[in-house]
Design a protein around this motif. Structure first.
Motif: not given
Length: 141
Positions: A52-54, A81-83, A110-112
């Motif tokens: 809904p946000f990203f 807030n991240h995923l 992915p993160q990073g």
């Protein structure tokens, strides 16, 4: 006549966090088989679930943030807030334009990897009194 036994089993397919839609995981020799025949493979294909946000574009994670006119001119500190529910600080110290993109490195998918792009939507005040209007005109001259 051939006899088949119906069984239900639970299998687990592990996908790497941030994998792309269409990524395949092959579960070797896990499918049904006939007598005297080799078991087949089960192929599980990842499908991205809408958020809904990203929104995602490859390794880039995108979202929008509404800010006030004063925040667009004077800066702000906010948190999203991240995923994975981890807080990410968003700091702006300069003037931002409507629809401008703020890029946060290493917060993509992915993160990073990749980056987070935040599109700024400036919420303008509905009305200004004459006194406020004249003060703003004086300040912005």
């Amino acid at each position: 006549s051939k006899t088949f036994k119906k069984d239900r089993i639970v299998v687990e397919a592990k996908f790497e966090p941030g994998c792309n839609t269409g990524t395949k995981v092959v579960l070797k020799e896990m499918s049904d088989f006939a007598k005297n025949k080799k078991k087949g493979d089960i192929i599980v294909i990842a499908k991205q679930k809408p958020h809904p946000f990203f929104k995602r574009s490859g390794k880039i994670l995108k979202c929008a943030m509404e800010i006030s006119l004063s925040e667009s001119l004077c800066g702000f500190e906010k948190e999203i807030n991240h995923l994975d529910k981890r807080p990410v600080d968003i700091i702006s110290e300069g003037v931002l334009m409507h629809k401008q993109i703020i890029k946060i490195p290493d917060e993509g998918i992915p993160q990073g990897s990749g980056h987070l792009e935040i599109e700024v939507n400036i919420k303008n005040p509905g009305k200004l009194s004459d006194s406020v209007r004249s003060k703003i005109m004086e300040i912005l001259k």
